[in-house]
Design a protein around this motif. Sequence first.
Motif, PDB file in Angstrom:
ATOM      1  N   TYR A 172       0.847  -1.196   0.000  1.00 52.26           N
ATOM      2  CA  TYR A 172       0.000   0.000   0.000  1.00 52.26           C
ATOM      3  C   TYR A 172       0.883   1.247   0.000  1.00 52.26           C
ATOM      4  O   TYR A 172       2.032   1.223   0.440  1.00 52.26           O
ATOM      5  CB  TYR A 172      -0.950   0.010   1.198  1.00 52.26           C
ATOM      6  N   THR A 197      -4.637   2.350  -0.868  1.00 52.22           N
ATOM      7  CA  THR A 197      -4.650   2.845   0.503  1.00 52.22           C
ATOM      8  C   THR A 197      -4.432   1.688   1.471  1.00 52.22           C
ATOM      9  O   THR A 197      -4.675   0.515   1.126  1.00 52.22           O
ATOM     10  CB  THR A 197      -5.991   3.514   0.840  1.00 52.22           C
ATOM     11  N   GLU A 250      -6.307   0.918   3.945  1.00 45.43           N
ATOM     12  CA  GLU A 250      -7.600   0.284   4.164  1.00 45.43           C
ATOM     13  C   GLU A 250      -7.932  -0.706   3.047  1.00 45.43           C
ATOM     14  O   GLU A 250      -8.433  -1.802   3.307  1.00 45.43           O
ATOM     15  CB  GLU A 250      -8.697   1.352   4.251  1.00 45.43           C
ATOM     16  N   LEU A 292      -5.735  -3.874   3.411  1.00 49.42           N
ATOM     17  CA  LEU A 292      -6.208  -4.764   4.466  1.00 49.42           C
ATOM     18  C   LEU A 292      -7.484  -5.472   4.038  1.00 49.42           C
ATOM     19  O   LEU A 292      -7.653  -6.680   4.280  1.00 49.42           O
ATOM     20  CB  LEU A 292      -6.443  -3.975   5.750  1.00 49.42           C
ATOM     21  N   ALA A 293      -8.393  -4.749   3.401  1.00 52.13           N
ATOM     22  CA  ALA A 293      -9.634  -5.365   2.931  1.00 52.13           C
ATOM     23  C   ALA A 293      -9.339  -6.482   1.933  1.00 52.13           C
ATOM     24  O   ALA A 293      -9.986  -7.545   1.955  1.00 52.13           O
ATOM     25  CB  ALA A 293     -10.544  -4.309   2.301  1.00 52.13           C
ATOM     26  N   SER A 336      -8.261   1.754  12.664  1.00 48.84           N
ATOM     27  CA  SER A 336      -8.346   1.442  11.247  1.00 48.84           C
ATOM     28  C   SER A 336      -6.929   1.376  10.679  1.00 48.84           C
ATOM     29  O   SER A 336      -5.976   1.843  11.307  1.00 48.84           O
ATOM     30  CB  SER A 336      -9.141   2.531  10.524  1.00 48.84           C
ATOM     31  N   PRO A 337      -6.753   0.801   9.477  1.00 44.04           N
ATOM     32  CA  PRO A 337      -5.415   0.763   8.887  1.00 44.04           C
ATOM     33  C   PRO A 337      -4.774   2.140   8.760  1.00 44.04           C
ATOM     34  O   PRO A 337      -3.577   2.298   9.004  1.00 44.04           O
ATOM     35  CB  PRO A 337      -5.660   0.127   7.509  1.00 44.04           C
ATOM     36  N   GLU A 338      -5.563   3.172   8.375  1.00 43.13           N
ATOM     37  CA  GLU A 338      -4.997   4.515   8.262  1.00 43.13           C
ATOM     38  C   GLU A 338      -4.592   5.036   9.635  1.00 43.13           C
ATOM     39  O   GLU A 338      -3.530   5.652   9.799  1.00 43.13           O
ATOM     40  CB  GLU A 338      -6.010   5.459   7.611  1.00 43.13           C
ATOM     41  N   GLN A 339      -5.414   4.764  10.657  1.00 43.01           N
ATOM     42  CA  GLN A 339      -5.049   5.170  12.013  1.00 43.01           C
ATOM     43  C   GLN A 339      -3.805   4.428  12.499  1.00 43.01           C
ATOM     44  O   GLN A 339      -2.964   4.995  13.187  1.00 43.01           O
ATOM     45  CB  GLN A 339      -6.219   4.928  12.971  1.00 43.01           C
ATOM     46  N   ALA A 348      -8.453  10.575  12.166  1.00 44.99           N
ATOM     47  CA  ALA A 348      -9.785  10.080  11.802  1.00 44.99           C
ATOM     48  C   ALA A 348     -10.833  11.188  11.908  1.00 44.99           C
ATOM     49  O   ALA A 348     -11.715  11.304  11.060  1.00 44.99           O
ATOM     50  CB  ALA A 348     -10.156   8.913  12.713  1.00 44.99           C
ATOM     51  N   GLU A 372      -4.848  12.072   3.937  1.00 51.24           N
ATOM     52  CA  GLU A 372      -3.975  11.164   4.664  1.00 51.24           C
ATOM     53  C   GLU A 372      -2.924  11.928   5.466  1.00 51.24           C
ATOM     54  O   GLU A 372      -2.504  13.023   5.088  1.00 51.24           O
ATOM     55  CB  GLU A 372      -3.270  10.210   3.701  1.00 51.24           C
TER      56      GLU A 372
END
Length: 312
Positions: free
Chosen positions: A49, A62, A64, A67-68, A203-206, A242, A249
């Motif tokens: 990513y 991204t 997220e 991970l998805a 979350s992945p971004e967090q 978030a 980002e």
Amino acid sequence: MGEPSKITDLIRTEGKTRVYQMDDGSQETREGGTVSWRNNNPGNLKFEYAGSADKTVTSSRTPEAALAAAQARYGGVVALDQWGNAIFETQAAGRAAKAQLLTNTHGDRTIPEMLGRYAKDDYTGKANTDAYANSVYAEGDRQGVELRGKAIKNLSSKEFEALLDGMKKVEGFQEGVVTRTPAKTTDSPDMPTASSQIRSALSPEQQRVHQMAIERLSGSLGANYSPEQIDAIARSVAQLAATNANRGEGQGVFLSKDQQTIALKQTFGISEIGIQEALSPSTKASPLHPAMTGVPQQAMQPEAELRTALSR
């Protein structure tokens, strides 16, 4: 012997350390060893990513989305580490994912043909598929099976297990040190505890912003704050990202010269939070200066360099 505890959440990933929330309420810290062991990922299955610590990655996906994709493809994926390597809830889940990949994607190929597509150059260095294949063959020989010249789909169960074992060795499954912290209880159920805060999922971004904050703040604040306090501050910065997700980002974390304020640079602006506010259990992450659109270079310290790539 009962079933092994499962990882339910990634709390922190930094260098060669992983801190996990377990399904029995405890926390597990894994230090040292190899990345495949730390992540329960004997095949080092990876989902690239944008913005990861692996600077060889060109993907625009991204965190997220990565991970998805991992969770849609394999069972037991809990999170991705800073390099994009999948983290599985148990070693068995990681091994099952590896077996699924070999069977479904590479079943018609021989081991050298499979390795030509499986082993790729990345942050760990250049892939040597010839040496990889010879090591796998050697493990097959040790177990008394012949792996040469056979398509993976035609391997017997014993041969297939030898293939998995051989690849696990090449990928470097070496254990490190595990520290387990039992689940905490409190006599005051209305009082929030550190463990209940940590248990809240990121979350992945967090997770990415949390890791960025840990790396940036550990050196600057390490003399005055404990690792637990720095982790709490970093989680508040992640929550700030978030809350202000409309600003894009996270690009960098900066500390003011007086070490009282943290700025999170995002794609379309900057959000700030005070150190004491970040440490408060009741923190409501909100920007101090929502109109800011650039980093005040005279007030903020330069962003720290990313850590060097891990060795498998």
